[in-house]
Design a protein around this motif. Sequence first.
Motif, PDB file in Angstrom:
ATOM      1  N   UNK A 135      22.458  28.501 -22.841  1.00 23.68           N
ATOM      2  CA  UNK A 135      22.957  29.811 -22.317  1.00 23.68           C
ATOM      3  C   UNK A 135      23.694  29.513 -20.830  1.00 23.68           C
ATOM      4  N   UNK A 136      23.314  28.405 -20.249  1.00 27.34           N
ATOM      5  CA  UNK A 136      24.057  28.171 -18.922  1.00 27.34           C
ATOM      6  C   UNK A 136      24.856  26.870 -18.724  1.00 27.34           C
ATOM      7  N   UNK A 144      24.633  22.812 -33.216  1.00 27.98           N
ATOM      8  CA  UNK A 144      24.971  23.694 -34.300  1.00 27.98           C
ATOM      9  C   UNK A 144      23.736  24.458 -34.807  1.00 27.98           C
ATOM     10  N   UNK A 145      22.479  23.814 -34.388  1.00 30.58           N
ATOM     11  CA  UNK A 145      21.242  24.509 -34.448  1.00 30.58           C
ATOM     12  C   UNK A 145      20.098  23.981 -33.630  1.00 30.58           C
ATOM     13  N   UNK A 146      19.400  24.953 -33.210  1.00 26.97           N
ATOM     14  CA  UNK A 146      18.001  24.768 -32.292  1.00 26.97           C
ATOM     15  C   UNK A 146      16.877  25.038 -33.314  1.00 26.97           C
ATOM     16  N   UNK A 189      19.025  39.372 -24.488  1.00 24.61           N
ATOM     17  CA  UNK A 189      19.130  38.881 -25.791  1.00 24.61           C
ATOM     18  C   UNK A 189      18.444  37.574 -25.821  1.00 24.61           C
ATOM     19  N   UNK A 190      17.719  37.152 -27.017  1.00 22.16           N
ATOM     20  CA  UNK A 190      17.282  35.802 -27.121  1.00 22.16           C
ATOM     21  C   UNK A 190      18.324  34.641 -27.695  1.00 22.16           C
ATOM     22  N   UNK A 191      19.447  34.971 -28.305  1.00 21.94           N
ATOM     23  CA  UNK A 191      20.470  34.233 -29.015  1.00 21.94           C
ATOM     24  C   UNK A 191      21.808  34.284 -28.073  1.00 21.94           C
ATOM     25  N   UNK A 192      22.344  33.190 -27.993  1.00 27.06           N
ATOM     26  CA  UNK A 192      23.754  33.224 -27.660  1.00 27.06           C
ATOM     27  C   UNK A 192      24.964  32.959 -28.678  1.00 27.06           C
ATOM     28  N   UNK A 193      25.926  33.448 -28.395  1.00 25.07           N
ATOM     29  CA  UNK A 193      27.099  33.092 -29.716  1.00 25.07           C
ATOM     30  C   UNK A 193      27.032  31.638 -29.986  1.00 25.07           C
ATOM     31  N   UNK A 217      14.380  37.234 -31.450  1.00 21.76           N
ATOM     32  CA  UNK A 217      15.004  38.316 -32.337  1.00 21.76           C
ATOM     33  C   UNK A 217      16.472  38.155 -32.397  1.00 21.76           C
ATOM     34  N   UNK A 218      16.987  38.429 -33.592  1.00 20.70           N
ATOM     35  CA  UNK A 218      18.269  38.214 -34.145  1.00 20.70           C
ATOM     36  C   UNK A 218      18.405  38.532 -35.495  1.00 20.70           C
ATOM     37  N   UNK A 219      19.714  38.541 -36.181  1.00 16.63           N
ATOM     38  CA  UNK A 219      19.981  38.784 -37.344  1.00 16.63           C
ATOM     39  C   UNK A 219      19.447  37.707 -38.158  1.00 16.63           C
ATOM     40  N   UNK A 220      19.241  37.994 -39.532  1.00 13.62           N
ATOM     41  CA  UNK A 220      18.671  36.912 -40.273  1.00 13.62           C
ATOM     42  C   UNK A 220      19.654  35.783 -40.531  1.00 13.62           C
TER      43      UNK A 220
END
Length: 272
Positions: A135-136, A144-146, A189-193, A217-220
Motif C-alpha cells: 500500500x505505501x 503478483x500474489x500475497x 479497503x483491504x486490497x490494493x490494485x 474483503x474483495x471480489x472472488x
Amino acid sequence: MKIAHLIASAVLAAATALTTVALPVTAQAGVVGVSPTGANDWSCRPSGQHPNPVVLVHGTFENMLKNWQVLSPQLKAAGYCVFALDYGNDATAPIAQSARELAPFVDAVLAATKARKVDIVGHSQGGMMPRYYLKYLGGAAKVGELIGIAPSNHGTTNPLTIPTGYTVCPACLDQQAGSAFLTDLNRGGDLVPGPVYTVLSTRWDEIVTPYQSQFLAGPASRVTNVTLQDKCPLDPFEHDQTPNDPVVAQWVLNALSRKGPADPGFRPTCVL
C-alpha cells in the motif's frame, strides 16, 4: 495464547539459530540470518512455468529458519526460486519499520533473479505486514500474489498482546484489533490494485482471534479466503504450526500455480 507461549517461542527461535550454524547464511540487502533449506540460492533463475520467485516472511517472535524449515524445501522441490529474510528483531519492531526492511529485500530478489515480480508467502504478522509494503512502499507493482497463513489482517482480540506489546513487542500493539496501525492499513479497503490474495486460516487459531478477522474483503477474482477445516474437518493445526501443515502446503502450491488466488474449489488431500 499464554505469555509463556510467546516467551517459549522466542527462546526456541534463539536456540534453533544457535544450534544450526552449519546451514547457509544469507547476506543480501542488509539482511543476515540462518536460511531454511531450499531458500536464498541467489544464483537461482525462475523457470517459465514458475516465473515469480517466492519470498517467505516469518511471523512475530519467529525467524526464517524456524518458520520455514518445512515449507521452504517443498517449494524448492516444486521448482520455485525461494527466498526468505529475518527482519524486525524477530518481528517485534513496529510493523511499518519492518515493512521498510522487506522492501529492499524484494528489490534484491528481483535484481538477482531478473524477475518482474515476486509472490509473497507470510505467516501471522508476515502475512499482514506485506500489505503495508504493497500500500505505501511501492510493493503493489512488484508482487503478483500475497498468500497469508493465519495472517493478522484485522488484528487480534487476545488481551495478552497488550502487556507483551508494552514490554518487548511494539508489533504486538500494532496487531491489536482496532490499533492505529491497522485502522490506517485497512482504511479504504483491504486490497490494493494489482496483486491477488489468498488467506489460509485455522479454526483452532488461539493467537489471531477470532480467526475470521484474518479474512480479506474483495471480489472472488482477487481474493480467496480459506478455513482449513472446511475441506479437512479433522485438521488439528493451530496458529504457530500452520506453516508446517501439509494441507497448508497444498493450498500454497495451488495458489502459486494459478494466475489468480487459490481455487476455492480445490480439494486438498487431508492428512487425518
